[in-house]
Design a protein around this motif. Structure first.
Motif, PDB file in Angstrom:
ATOM      1  N   ARG A  26     -10.676   6.544   2.502  1.00  0.00           N
ATOM      2  CA  ARG A  26     -11.247   6.840   3.824  1.00  0.00           C
ATOM      3  C   ARG A  26     -12.525   6.037   4.060  1.00  0.00           C
ATOM      4  NH1 ARG A  26      -8.545  11.111   6.166  1.00  0.00           N
ATOM      5  NH2 ARG A  26      -7.512  12.541   4.739  1.00  0.00           N
ATOM      6  N   SER A  27     -13.357   5.888   3.036  1.00  0.00           N
ATOM      7  CA  SER A  27     -14.580   5.088   3.156  1.00  0.00           C
ATOM      8  C   SER A  27     -14.241   3.629   3.437  1.00  0.00           C
ATOM      9  CB  SER A  27     -15.417   5.178   1.881  1.00  0.00           C
ATOM     10  OG  SER A  27     -15.905   6.478   1.703  1.00  0.00           O
ATOM     11  N   LEU A  28     -13.224   3.114   2.742  1.00  0.00           N
ATOM     12  CA  LEU A  28     -12.784   1.740   2.974  1.00  0.00           C
ATOM     13  C   LEU A  28     -12.273   1.575   4.398  1.00  0.00           C
ATOM     14  CD1 LEU A  28     -12.176  -1.100   1.870  1.00  0.00           C
ATOM     15  CD2 LEU A  28      -9.974  -0.209   1.081  1.00  0.00           C
ATOM     16  N   HIS A  36      -6.429   1.427  -7.330  1.00  0.00           N
ATOM     17  CA  HIS A  36      -6.030   2.819  -7.183  1.00  0.00           C
ATOM     18  C   HIS A  36      -7.234   3.570  -6.632  1.00  0.00           C
ATOM     19  CE1 HIS A  36      -3.419   6.191  -8.333  1.00  0.00           C
ATOM     20  NE2 HIS A  36      -4.537   6.820  -8.656  1.00  0.00           N
ATOM     21  N   LEU A  37      -7.171   3.971  -5.366  1.00  0.00           N
ATOM     22  CA  LEU A  37      -8.309   4.606  -4.702  1.00  0.00           C
ATOM     23  C   LEU A  37      -8.081   6.093  -4.506  1.00  0.00           C
ATOM     24  CD1 LEU A  37      -8.981   2.080  -1.798  1.00  0.00           C
ATOM     25  CD2 LEU A  37     -10.297   2.325  -3.900  1.00  0.00           C
ATOM     26  N   SER A  38      -9.132   6.871  -4.764  1.00  0.00           N
ATOM     27  CA  SER A  38      -9.076   8.277  -4.387  1.00  0.00           C
ATOM     28  C   SER A  38      -8.951   8.332  -2.864  1.00  0.00           C
ATOM     29  CB  SER A  38     -10.345   9.001  -4.836  1.00  0.00           C
ATOM     30  OG  SER A  38     -11.468   8.524  -4.107  1.00  0.00           O
ATOM     31  N   ILE A  39      -8.510   9.446  -2.345  1.00  0.00           N
ATOM     32  CA  ILE A  39      -8.387   9.593  -0.898  1.00  0.00           C
ATOM     33  C   ILE A  39      -9.752   9.417  -0.239  1.00  0.00           C
ATOM     34  CG2 ILE A  39      -7.812  11.204   0.966  1.00  0.00           C
ATOM     35  CD1 ILE A  39      -5.380   9.980  -0.556  1.00  0.00           C
ATOM     36  N   GLU A  40     -10.807   9.946  -0.856  1.00  0.00           N
ATOM     37  CA  GLU A  40     -12.157   9.809  -0.301  1.00  0.00           C
ATOM     38  C   GLU A  40     -12.577   8.347  -0.241  1.00  0.00           C
ATOM     39  OE1 GLU A  40     -11.364  11.872  -2.883  1.00  0.00           O
ATOM     40  OE2 GLU A  40     -11.358  13.740  -1.741  1.00  0.00           O
ATOM     41  N   VAL A  83       0.867  -1.174   0.000  1.00  0.00           N
ATOM     42  CA  VAL A  83       0.000   0.000   0.000  1.00  0.00           C
ATOM     43  C   VAL A  83       0.898   1.216   0.000  1.00  0.00           C
ATOM     44  CG1 VAL A  83      -1.808   1.239   1.240  1.00  0.00           C
ATOM     45  CG2 VAL A  83      -1.752  -1.261   1.317  1.00  0.00           C
ATOM     46  N   GLU A  84       0.643   2.131  -0.922  1.00  0.00           N
ATOM     47  CA  GLU A  84       1.470   3.325  -0.981  1.00  0.00           C
ATOM     48  C   GLU A  84       0.621   4.556  -1.278  1.00  0.00           C
ATOM     49  OE1 GLU A  84       2.986   2.642  -5.562  1.00  0.00           O
ATOM     50  OE2 GLU A  84       4.241   1.927  -3.931  1.00  0.00           O
ATOM     51  N   TYR A  85       1.071   5.678  -0.773  1.00  0.00           N
ATOM     52  CA  TYR A  85       0.424   6.965  -1.010  1.00  0.00           C
ATOM     53  C   TYR A  85       0.987   7.565  -2.290  1.00  0.00           C
ATOM     54  CZ  TYR A  85      -0.593  11.934  -0.521  1.00  0.00           C
ATOM     55  OH  TYR A  85      -1.006  13.215  -0.747  1.00  0.00           O
ATOM     56  N   TRP A  86       0.116   8.034  -3.148  1.00  0.00           N
ATOM     57  CA  TRP A  86       0.539   8.739  -4.354  1.00  0.00           C
ATOM     58  C   TRP A  86       0.120  10.191  -4.218  1.00  0.00           C
ATOM     59  CZ3 TRP A  86      -0.081   5.989  -9.681  1.00  0.00           C
ATOM     60  CH2 TRP A  86       0.611   4.780  -9.660  1.00  0.00           C
ATOM     61  N   THR A 122      -3.174  15.324 -11.482  1.00  0.00           N
ATOM     62  CA  THR A 122      -3.786  14.135 -10.895  1.00  0.00           C
ATOM     63  C   THR A 122      -3.979  14.387  -9.404  1.00  0.00           C
ATOM     64  OG1 THR A 122      -1.666  13.060 -10.432  1.00  0.00           O
ATOM     65  CG2 THR A 122      -2.661  12.617 -12.575  1.00  0.00           C
ATOM     66  N   SER A 123      -5.007  13.772  -8.843  1.00  0.00           N
ATOM     67  CA  SER A 123      -5.314  13.941  -7.425  1.00  0.00           C
ATOM     68  C   SER A 123      -4.508  12.956  -6.591  1.00  0.00           C
ATOM     69  CB  SER A 123      -6.802  13.676  -7.191  1.00  0.00           C
ATOM     70  OG  SER A 123      -7.576  14.590  -7.915  1.00  0.00           O
ATOM     71  N   PRO A 124      -4.282  13.286  -5.316  1.00  0.00           N
ATOM     72  CA  PRO A 124      -3.636  12.318  -4.430  1.00  0.00           C
ATOM     73  C   PRO A 124      -4.475  11.045  -4.358  1.00  0.00           C
ATOM     74  CG  PRO A 124      -3.787  14.473  -3.375  1.00  0.00           C
ATOM     75  CD  PRO A 124      -4.606  14.529  -4.625  1.00  0.00           C
ATOM     76  N   ALA A 125      -3.823   9.920  -4.136  1.00  0.00           N
ATOM     77  CA  ALA A 125      -4.522   8.640  -4.121  1.00  0.00           C
ATOM     78  C   ALA A 125      -3.763   7.630  -3.285  1.00  0.00           C
ATOM     79  CB  ALA A 125      -4.688   8.118  -5.547  1.00  0.00           C
ATOM     80  N   VAL A 126      -4.412   6.497  -3.057  1.00  0.00           N
ATOM     81  CA  VAL A 126      -3.801   5.352  -2.390  1.00  0.00           C
ATOM     82  C   VAL A 126      -3.742   4.232  -3.418  1.00  0.00           C
ATOM     83  CG1 VAL A 126      -4.090   3.634  -0.573  1.00  0.00           C
ATOM     84  CG2 VAL A 126      -4.662   6.019  -0.123  1.00  0.00           C
ATOM     85  N   ASN A 127      -2.574   3.655  -3.584  1.00  0.00           N
ATOM     86  CA  ASN A 127      -2.370   2.582  -4.543  1.00  0.00           C
ATOM     87  C   ASN A 127      -2.148   1.281  -3.772  1.00  0.00           C
ATOM     88  OD1 ASN A 127      -2.168   1.969  -7.327  1.00  0.00           O
ATOM     89  ND2 ASN A 127       0.024   1.668  -7.093  1.00  0.00           N
TER      90      ASN A 127
END
Length: 81
Positions: A52-54, A45-49, A16-19, A29-34
Protein backbone atom coordinates in the motif's frame (compact mmCIF):
# COMPACT_ATOMS: atom_id res chain seq x y z
CA UNK A 1 7.45 -8.47 6.87
CA UNK A 2 8.85 -7.66 3.43
CA UNK A 3 11.97 -9.04 1.83
CA UNK A 4 13.83 -8.73 -1.45
CA UNK A 5 16.21 -11.05 -3.23
CA UNK A 6 17.05 -10.98 -6.92
CA UNK A 7 19.49 -11.42 -9.75
CA UNK A 8 18.14 -9.97 -12.99
CA UNK A 9 19.47 -10.79 -16.45
CA UNK A 10 18.03 -8.66 -19.26
CA UNK A 11 14.54 -7.27 -19.57
CA UNK A 12 11.39 -9.21 -19.11
CA UNK A 13 7.83 -9.11 -17.96
CA UNK A 14 6.89 -8.38 -14.36
CA UNK A 15 4.41 -10.65 -12.64
CA UNK A 16 2.45 -9.46 -9.61
CA UNK A 17 0.38 -11.83 -7.55
CA UNK A 18 -1.52 -11.79 -4.28
CA UNK A 19 -0.50 -14.36 -1.69
CA UNK A 20 -3.26 -14.96 0.85
CA UNK A 21 -2.32 -15.65 4.43
CA UNK A 22 -1.91 -19.34 5.16
CA UNK A 23 -0.52 -21.82 7.62
CA UNK A 24 2.61 -23.69 6.53
CA UNK A 25 4.03 -26.38 8.81
CA UNK A 26 2.08 -24.91 11.71
CA UNK A 27 3.40 -21.39 11.08
CA UNK A 28 0.95 -18.68 10.06
CA UNK A 29 2.04 -16.39 7.26
CA UNK A 30 0.49 -13.00 6.55
CA UNK A 31 -1.10 -12.01 3.25
CA UNK A 32 1.41 -10.43 0.88
CA UNK A 33 2.09 -9.21 -2.64
CA UNK A 34 4.72 -11.11 -4.61
CA UNK A 35 6.49 -9.33 -7.49
CA UNK A 36 8.51 -11.49 -9.87
CA UNK A 37 10.89 -9.66 -12.19
CA UNK A 38 11.41 -11.19 -15.64
CA UNK A 39 14.62 -13.21 -15.95
CA UNK A 40 15.13 -12.97 -12.17
CA UNK A 41 16.20 -15.71 -9.83
CA UNK A 42 14.29 -14.08 -6.99
CA UNK A 43 11.34 -11.91 -6.15
CA UNK A 44 10.14 -8.96 -4.11
CA UNK A 45 7.75 -10.12 -1.40
CA UNK A 46 5.88 -7.20 0.16
CA UNK A 47 3.62 -7.15 3.17
CA UNK A 48 0.21 -5.69 2.38
CA UNK A 49 1.17 -2.55 4.34
CA UNK A 50 4.36 -2.09 2.31
CA UNK A 51 2.48 -2.74 -0.95
CA UNK A 52 0.00 0.00 0.00
CA UNK A 53 2.88 2.40 0.77
CA UNK A 54 4.44 1.60 -2.61
CA UNK A 55 1.10 2.18 -4.34
CA UNK A 56 0.83 5.58 -2.64
CA UNK A 57 4.40 6.61 -3.54
CA UNK A 58 4.56 5.45 -7.18
CA UNK A 59 2.45 8.22 -8.78
CA UNK A 60 4.76 10.88 -7.34
CA UNK A 61 7.91 9.01 -8.34
CA UNK A 62 6.61 8.49 -11.87
CA UNK A 63 5.62 12.17 -12.10
CA UNK A 64 9.20 13.12 -11.11
CA UNK A 65 10.50 10.86 -13.87
CA UNK A 66 8.13 12.35 -16.44
CA UNK A 67 9.17 15.87 -15.44
CA UNK A 68 12.85 14.95 -15.74
CA UNK A 69 12.31 13.42 -19.19
CA UNK A 70 10.36 16.49 -20.32
CA UNK A 71 13.08 18.82 -18.97
CA UNK A 72 15.73 16.75 -20.75
CA UNK A 73 13.81 16.89 -24.03
CA UNK A 74 13.37 20.66 -23.65
CA UNK A 75 17.08 21.11 -22.99
CA UNK A 76 17.97 18.96 -26.00
CA UNK A 77 15.67 20.87 -28.34
CA UNK A 78 17.03 24.22 -27.05
CA UNK A 79 20.61 23.08 -27.66
CA UNK A 80 19.73 21.89 -31.16
CA UNK A 81 18.19 25.27 -32.08
Amino acid sequence: MSHFSTTVHGDGAIEVEYWPGRTVSGIETSPAVNIILGFASGCLHLSIEHARSLLEALPGVLAEHDAAVTAGESASSTEAA
